[in-house]
Scaffold this motif. Sequence first.
Motif, PDB file in Angstrom:
ATOM      1  N   ALA A  87       0.706  -1.303   0.024  1.00  0.00           N
ATOM      2  CA  ALA A  87       0.077   0.062   0.019  1.00  0.00           C
ATOM      3  C   ALA A  87       1.056   1.219  -0.154  1.00  0.00           C
ATOM      4  N   GLN A  88       0.241   2.357  -0.495  1.00  0.00           N
ATOM      5  CA  GLN A  88       0.893   3.655  -0.262  1.00  0.00           C
ATOM      6  C   GLN A  88       0.325   4.269   0.953  1.00  0.00           C
ATOM      7  N   LEU A  89       1.375   4.803   1.619  1.00  0.00           N
ATOM      8  CA  LEU A  89       0.771   5.085   2.861  1.00  0.00           C
ATOM      9  C   LEU A  89       0.748   6.770   3.058  1.00  0.00           C
ATOM     10  N   GLY A  90       1.336   7.303   2.319  1.00  0.00           N
ATOM     11  CA  GLY A  90       1.290   8.710   2.308  1.00  0.00           C
ATOM     12  C   GLY A  90       2.168   9.712   1.264  1.00  0.00           C
ATOM     13  N   LEU A  91       1.766  10.682   1.025  1.00  0.00           N
ATOM     14  CA  LEU A  91       2.772  11.651   0.196  1.00  0.00           C
ATOM     15  C   LEU A  91       2.856  12.977   1.100  1.00  0.00           C
ATOM     16  N   THR A  92       4.171  13.348   1.055  1.00  0.00           N
ATOM     17  CA  THR A  92       4.439  14.646   1.898  1.00  0.00           C
ATOM     18  C   THR A  92       5.507  15.486   1.133  1.00  0.00           C
ATOM     19  N   ASP A  93       5.767  16.598   1.564  1.00  0.00           N
ATOM     20  CA  ASP A  93       6.796  17.765   1.092  1.00  0.00           C
ATOM     21  C   ASP A  93       6.663  17.514  -0.533  1.00  0.00           C
ATOM     22  N   VAL A  94       5.558  17.851  -1.098  1.00  0.00           N
ATOM     23  CA  VAL A  94       5.220  17.896  -2.463  1.00  0.00           C
ATOM     24  C   VAL A  94       5.263  19.322  -2.991  1.00  0.00           C
ATOM     25  N   ARG A  95       6.353  19.467  -3.997  1.00  0.00           N
ATOM     26  CA  ARG A  95       6.600  20.780  -4.309  1.00  0.00           C
ATOM     27  C   ARG A  95       6.660  20.794  -5.897  1.00  0.00           C
ATOM     28  N   PHE A  96       6.425  21.763  -6.491  1.00  0.00           N
ATOM     29  CA  PHE A  96       6.611  22.164  -7.856  1.00  0.00           C
ATOM     30  C   PHE A  96       7.381  23.574  -8.082  1.00  0.00           C
ATOM     31  N   PRO A  97       8.776  23.270  -8.015  1.00  0.00           N
ATOM     32  CA  PRO A  97       9.542  24.545  -8.081  1.00  0.00           C
ATOM     33  C   PRO A  97       9.782  25.095  -9.513  1.00  0.00           C
ATOM     34  N   ALA A  98       9.334  24.364 -10.552  1.00  0.00           N
ATOM     35  CA  ALA A  98       9.405  25.037 -11.832  1.00  0.00           C
ATOM     36  C   ALA A  98       8.367  24.425 -12.671  1.00  0.00           C
ATOM     37  N   PRO A  99       7.828  25.108 -13.715  1.00  0.00           N
ATOM     38  CA  PRO A  99       6.567  24.520 -14.627  1.00  0.00           C
ATOM     39  C   PRO A  99       7.005  23.497 -15.413  1.00  0.00           C
ATOM     40  N   LEU A 100       6.071  22.925 -15.819  1.00  0.00           N
ATOM     41  CA  LEU A 100       6.104  21.805 -16.751  1.00  0.00           C
ATOM     42  C   LEU A 100       5.028  22.211 -18.018  1.00  0.00           C
ATOM     43  N   PHE A 101       5.670  22.108 -19.058  1.00  0.00           N
ATOM     44  CA  PHE A 101       4.932  22.355 -20.465  1.00  0.00           C
ATOM     45  C   PHE A 101       4.581  21.380 -21.442  1.00  0.00           C
ATOM     46  N   HIS A 102       3.855  21.531 -22.140  1.00  0.00           N
ATOM     47  CA  HIS A 102       3.574  20.576 -23.370  1.00  0.00           C
ATOM     48  C   HIS A 102       4.917  20.589 -24.274  1.00  0.00           C
ATOM     49  N   GLY A 103       5.363  19.331 -24.395  1.00  0.00           N
ATOM     50  CA  GLY A 103       6.421  19.233 -25.389  1.00  0.00           C
ATOM     51  C   GLY A 103       7.721  19.076 -24.195  1.00  0.00           C
ATOM     52  N   ASP A 104       7.466  19.238 -22.946  1.00  0.00           N
ATOM     53  CA  ASP A 104       8.637  18.965 -22.210  1.00  0.00           C
ATOM     54  C   ASP A 104       8.781  17.406 -22.040  1.00  0.00           C
ATOM     55  N   THR A 105      10.153  16.928 -21.620  1.00  0.00           N
ATOM     56  CA  THR A 105      10.258  15.502 -21.304  1.00  0.00           C
ATOM     57  C   THR A 105      10.548  15.375 -19.852  1.00  0.00           C
ATOM     58  N   LEU A 106       9.530  14.777 -19.110  1.00  0.00           N
ATOM     59  CA  LEU A 106       9.807  14.261 -17.717  1.00  0.00           C
ATOM     60  C   LEU A 106      10.620  13.266 -17.396  1.00  0.00           C
ATOM     61  N   THR A 107      11.858  13.174 -16.717  1.00  0.00           N
ATOM     62  CA  THR A 107      12.652  12.130 -16.321  1.00  0.00           C
ATOM     63  C   THR A 107      12.371  12.094 -14.766  1.00  0.00           C
ATOM     64  N   VAL A 108      12.504  11.046 -14.008  1.00  0.00           N
ATOM     65  CA  VAL A 108      12.322  11.003 -12.631  1.00  0.00           C
ATOM     66  C   VAL A 108      13.491  10.253 -11.995  1.00  0.00           C
ATOM     67  N   SER A 109      13.993  10.541 -10.760  1.00  0.00           N
ATOM     68  CA  SER A 109      14.835   9.603 -10.007  1.00  0.00           C
ATOM     69  C   SER A 109      14.033   9.452  -8.603  1.00  0.00           C
ATOM     70  N   THR A 110      14.577   8.492  -8.226  1.00  0.00           N
ATOM     71  CA  THR A 110      13.972   8.263  -6.752  1.00  0.00           C
ATOM     72  C   THR A 110      15.313   7.711  -5.762  1.00  0.00           C
ATOM     73  N   GLU A 111      15.093   8.531  -4.779  1.00  0.00           N
ATOM     74  CA  GLU A 111      16.150   8.401  -3.606  1.00  0.00           C
ATOM     75  C   GLU A 111      15.477   7.650  -2.502  1.00  0.00           C
ATOM     76  N   ILE A 112      15.985   6.765  -1.941  1.00  0.00           N
ATOM     77  CA  ILE A 112      15.658   5.864  -0.640  1.00  0.00           C
ATOM     78  C   ILE A 112      16.031   6.612   0.503  1.00  0.00           C
ATOM     79  N   VAL A 113      15.142   7.215   1.130  1.00  0.00           N
ATOM     80  CA  VAL A 113      15.510   8.002   2.326  1.00  0.00           C
ATOM     81  C   VAL A 113      15.690   7.013   3.405  1.00  0.00           C
ATOM     82  N   GLU A 114      14.876   6.119   3.728  1.00  0.00           N
ATOM     83  CA  GLU A 114      14.637   5.384   4.915  1.00  0.00           C
ATOM     84  C   GLU A 114      14.041   3.986   4.757  1.00  0.00           C
ATOM     85  N   THR A 115      14.380   3.022   5.530  1.00  0.00           N
ATOM     86  CA  THR A 115      13.740   1.847   5.454  1.00  0.00           C
ATOM     87  C   THR A 115      13.429   0.992   6.841  1.00  0.00           C
TER      88      THR A 115
END
Length: 160
Positions: A87-115
């Motif tokens: 299950a997903q338990l929750g989302l926090t600290d969601v921020r959008f520091p810059a805009p995303l526009f049509h035609g942009d390419t979104l790439t994602v990285s994930t850092e493991i903070v804690e287990t």
Amino acid sequence: MTEIEQRGLWFEEFEAGAVFAHRPGRTVTEADNVMFSALTMNSQALHLDAAYAQTQPFGQRLMNSMWTLATMVGLSVTQLTQGTLVAQLGLTDVRFPAPLFHGDTLTVSTEIVETRPSASRPGEGIVTMRHTGRNQHGETVAVATRAVLMRRRPTGEEAA
């Protein structure tokens, strides 16, 4: 013949500090923005009205930020949580520091903070991860911290 089924990681395979690059990225389309906004009943003119958006500070339509968040999480699924997420338990600290526009390419990285093993659910553990979305110029367009409940690696008869 050996059959290999794609899966996410077991709880034990996550390590704090590890960073996963999720590729390929996703090029954003106008259709993505219009359809997602319509499906979620979000009639914000900044997403749908090109003439109006031209009069606003960014001068063009912005991608719906909830699409950005959902796609950012979605790009991580096959590599991290497919078939191993409880299950997903929750989302926090969601921020959008810059805009995303049509035609942009979104790439994602994930850092493991804690287990940590779950105190109340044997056979499961909690993983906290930070997703970061960037456009094709390397600018950060979204960040979110997510806590998920993951399955532990099966042992003994469970693994068979």
